[in-house]
Design an enzyme around this catalytic site. Sequence first.
Site, PDB file in Angstrom:
ATOM      1  CD  GLU A  71      -2.513   0.954   2.856  1.00  0.00           C
ATOM      2  OE1 GLU A  71      -2.659  -0.230   3.365  1.00  0.00           O
ATOM      3  OE2 GLU A  71      -3.042   2.003   3.372  1.00  0.00           O
ATOM      4  CG  ASP A  94      -2.233   8.942   8.229  1.00  0.00           C
ATOM      5  OD1 ASP A  94      -1.827   7.714   8.463  1.00  0.00           O
ATOM      6  OD2 ASP A  94      -2.325   9.460   7.095  1.00  0.00           O
TER       7      ASP A  94
END
Lengths: 262, 393
Positions: A51, A62
């Site tokens: 990914e 994140d």
Amino acid sequence: MTKRDMNRIEELFNRKSQRVLNVYFTAGYPTLNDTVGIMESLEATGADLIEIGIPFSDPIADGPTIQESNGIALDNGMTLKLLLEQLEGVRHKFGLPIILMGYINPIVQYGIEAFCQKCQEVGVDGLILPDLPMFEYLEVYKPLFEKHGLLNIFLITPQTSESRIREIDQNSNGFIYMVSSASTTGAKTGISQDQEAYFSRIKEMNLKNPTLIGFGISNKETFDKACENANGAIIGSAFIKAISQEGVIANNINEFIQSIKG
Amino acid sequence: MKVKVDERGYYGNFGGAYIPEMLYPNVEELRDNYERIMQAEDFQEEFQSLLKDFVGRPTPLYFAKRLSQKYGAKVYLKREDLCHTGAHKVNNTIGQILMAQRLGKKKIIAETGAGQHGVATATVCALMGVECIVYMGAVDMERQKPNVERMRILGAEVRAAESGSKTLKDATNEAMRHWINNPTDTHYIIGSVVGPHPYPEMVARFQSVISEEIRKQLLSHEGTEKPDYVVACVGGGSNAAGAFYHYYDDEDVQLVAVEAAGLGNDSGESAATTVLGKPGVLHGSKTLLMQTADGQVVEPYSISAGLDYPGIGPVHAHLFETGRAQFYSATDEEAMQAGIELSRLEGIIPAIETAHALAALNQMTFKAEDVVVLNLSGRGDKDLETYIKWGKY
């Protein structure tokens, strides 16, 4: 490229339903031209799919590790256009499924149709676009994804309602990305009893898609735990930390992946 | 033209809810309940009572005689600077703390740029005895020290956003990340008409008390509820949304939004989003956004920390695209001069954000009978240091 009957992600899950290892890394990190080298090292050491994160200035889902890798990648000059150029020709030497993960804005600026077309050209198999709303996916993106052979992967979390999980399962293909806990990436490590209850709840739902567990998977112990509860797991922040260390990057990758797979 | 949010949260082409799945349950809960809660009688009673007795509403609509002479029109100032805490921001935080309580939330988080929204949030949290964490860019903490201390005195924890440019955009990122990590017991009080649906509409509704009052007050001053112009500054755009709200359908009322041009729109140091931005997605909504060709968000610049934001609320992007509002921009220098001018002509030191709206009067042409309402969104106490540094007075 030659037209394929089956997407590489589907092929993978047809062949392998346990201990699937998906590794995330940020394009353009640690240095601008590391992308393809990291991919090759991951394939050589036995990752099952990769990914690649498209760096963004404001990655709100994140935690600090991936934020920092995004910032450094952008400082290095990484762009979505450049990433897609780096992937040109990669299919001559790289066989694993490729997923691109990214916040929607850079893709909107690139142009969604042009993006899908280019993804197909370079051999991308699936997309994870965490901030793309479901209805917009269904109305605008889905026909383009299908036309260009791209699978769409949605996330679910411990807070996602059962009815929404069913809706997501209906509209996903490839696999479902199970976020292990209420957190940003890399924020928590280890797996608690609450999480195990959530994992079993999902297992009992008998979803049509395979599931991979991500967020908080950082070592062999957590990888094994995730694999008991899903078809495999996704490692991101811990991998970014591993490739941030001193030393030859290919060696660091090898050592890290071996430590996970055991 | 109708300026109305649709059921998916769009104003025309802008708005929506572009959020990761981790935020979906929280935002969905708010979306499904905010309308019902806001319309409930007990909510309205408590909201109105606090606006009156705690905030000090209605704020005056003041005919600014000397300013009017200067610009050759009848200029009225809507005195949001007289709100408790010194700016319009508190209208929204009162509304949202009552909303949070009815949603059963025990903790509050907020982002702040200049610190006004942070102070307004810390204030209502103190009022209700609720735990409060405010994220503020490390750079903004440095340039708005008095507001940092005000929040701390009020019992809030101020957390420095050390990521990215360390300003409002990054404080918002950090607040969203905090919400992702604390999904069940926490309400996020967004301070402007930005964020995923329903925030832009909910915040505008709480701020719409401004134009609701203007209509009534102007009727008694001028015999009409409708001015020729309503002027307000726009960072995210909450004070402008509040001042415009009850005039959207009155097309004979010209809506004027004023952005911060920083050192000039060609200088590379500006925050004028409608001049420099393109459609994009940030903080949960599709709007006009200052960004690179690659879709990376660009750091804006303005002397005013409250206008230093790379986007604008989706409703303003819509007002711009449809031409329903006219957009002007004022540079640092023009704004500072306008701030001194108001101080000298009317005895009111405005916030530097507000001074941008005042500076636009210079760029507009009026007829003598024109009625202009300018939303004086905040007072300048927090900006003394910036005025002193600028020094030309």
